[in-house]
Enzyme design. Structure first.
Site, PDB file in Angstrom:
ATOM      1  N   ALA A   1       0.867  -1.178   0.000  1.00 49.12           N
ATOM      2  CA  ALA A   1       0.000   0.000   0.000  1.00 49.12           C
ATOM      3  C   ALA A   1       0.906   1.230   0.000  1.00 49.12           C
ATOM      4  O   ALA A   1       2.050   1.172   0.462  1.00 49.12           O
ATOM      5  CB  ALA A   1      -0.891  -0.023   1.228  1.00 49.12           C
TER       6      ALA A   1
ATOM      7  N   GLU B   1       4.899  -4.924   7.018  1.00 48.17           N
ATOM      8  CA  GLU B   1       4.151  -3.854   7.694  1.00 48.17           C
ATOM      9  C   GLU B   1       4.658  -3.588   9.099  1.00 48.17           C
ATOM     10  O   GLU B   1       4.571  -2.471   9.596  1.00 48.17           O
ATOM     11  CB  GLU B   1       2.656  -4.201   7.744  1.00 48.17           C
ATOM     12  CG  GLU B   1       1.931  -4.103   6.410  1.00 48.17           C
ATOM     13  CD  GLU B   1       1.893  -5.410   5.629  1.00 48.17           C
ATOM     14  OE1 GLU B   1       2.752  -6.298   5.860  1.00 48.17           O
ATOM     15  OE2 GLU B   1       1.002  -5.548   4.779  1.00 48.17           O
TER      16      GLU B   1
ATOM     17  N   GLU C   1      -0.557  -9.327  -0.683  1.00 45.06           N
ATOM     18  CA  GLU C   1      -1.961  -9.637  -0.379  1.00 45.06           C
ATOM     19  C   GLU C   1      -2.822  -9.595  -1.636  1.00 45.06           C
ATOM     20  O   GLU C   1      -3.734 -10.408  -1.805  1.00 45.06           O
ATOM     21  CB  GLU C   1      -2.469  -8.655   0.682  1.00 45.06           C
ATOM     22  CG  GLU C   1      -1.743  -8.861   2.012  1.00 45.06           C
ATOM     23  CD  GLU C   1      -1.990  -7.734   3.007  1.00 45.06           C
ATOM     24  OE1 GLU C   1      -1.766  -6.560   2.656  1.00 45.06           O
ATOM     25  OE2 GLU C   1      -2.413  -8.028   4.131  1.00 45.06           O
TER      26      GLU C   1
END
Ligand code: HXC
Length: 258
Positions: free
Chosen positions: A65, A132, A112
């Site tokens: 992300a 993360e 993911e």
């Protein structure tokens, strides 16, 4: 919809979607994920498309992300805004098969996204990870759930707790990817697999996707019952008659998706 962060090409019944934010290693932001979800819904509704391949660049499938986008957000922003949830749910509603062709980094949300696809074909340069933890957060799109189901608790804990990257060889050994090929052969291999699927009966293909995915949602007993019933129900299709007749007549079946 004109897309700016992805490229969509349809050829011979296969849609190839290329993530295209090269300056950010295809980091996922609202725009990219929104465009991807929209394009995949378009593929679902496009009768010409029978299989979908999602890929990135040689260096990165997607490096996660978009950290720059997320860095200023508050809890309320991401909770009330439900960051990436509508897009990922839209992606998961696609009933046609989706192959991830992964070269280079597939990290965080990139790993993911690859796991949201039906299977992953990796180049020998692929690197998977859920880093993360290094950003003070955890995976948010399946990195603690789908990864654990794919590679087991020990490795999923290791990946999520240390943030280390897994190379393609380890990913294949662990069951995260179905095949590893030399980088130069990645697209040939992925498109070849998609072509093979595109030749099958679309009805049967969609049943396979539904049945395998069902195994993640139910007990073995219920899953086996579901499988048996969809197996039975396919005997109501013309493609079952055609497939079995073609075998006995020693010819290639001509499926009509009926
Ligand atoms: C925003 C990113 C990015 C990311 C890379 N870039 N990853 N921008 N978000 N996730 C940008 C860099 O800032 C840089 O831009 C350019 O892409 C090239 O990256 P470099 O770091 O210079 O390349 P390199 O040195 O080769 O290192 C590659 C890398 C590293 C190892 C992949 O970029 C990296 O560690 N990226 C972050 C990986 C990560 O932590 N992903 C998880 C994100 S959180 P500039 O402008 O500086 O040149 C997540 C949560 C998902 O995914 C849950 C959602 C609900």
């Amino acid at each position: 919809m004109a897309y700016e962060t992805i490229i969509v090409e349809v050829e011979d019944h296969v849609a190839l979607i290329t993530l295209n934010r090269p300056n950010a290693l295809n980091a996922l932001n609202d725009q990219l994920l929104g465009e991807l979800a929209d394009a995949l819904t378009g593929c679902q509704n496009n009768e010409k498309v029978r299989c979908i391949v999602i890929t990135g660049s040689e260096k990165a499938f997607a490096a996660g992300a978009d950290i720059k986008m997320m860095s200023e957000k508050s809890f309320v922003d991401v909770f009330a805004g439900d960051l990436f949830t509508p897009e990922s749910e839209q992606i998961l509603r696609v009933r046609k098969p989706i192959i991830a062709a992964v070269s280079g980094y597939a990290l965080g949300g990139g790993c993911e996204l690859a796991m949201m696809c039906d299977f992953i074909i990796a180049s020998d340069t692929a690197k998977f990870g859920q880093p993360e933890i290094n950003l003070g957060v955890v995976a948010g799109l399946g990195g603690t759930q789908r990864l654990t189901r794919a590679i087991g608790k020990a490795k999923a804990m290791d990946m999520n707790l240390t943030g280390r990257f897994m190379d393609a060889e380890e990913a294949e050994r662990s069951g995260l990817v179905s095949r590893v090929v030399p980088a130069k052969k990645l697209m040939e291999e992925a498109m070849g697999a998609a072509q093979k699927i595109a030749e099958k009966s679309m009805i049967t293909v969609m049943v396979v996707k539904e049945a395998v995915n069902r195994s993640f949602e139910t007990t073995l007993r219920e899953g086996l019952l579901f499988e048996r019933r969809v197996f039975h129900s396919l005997f109501a299709s013309e493609d079952q008659k055609e497939g079995m007749a073609a075998f006995m007549e020693k010819r290639t079946p001509q499926f009509r998706d009926r």
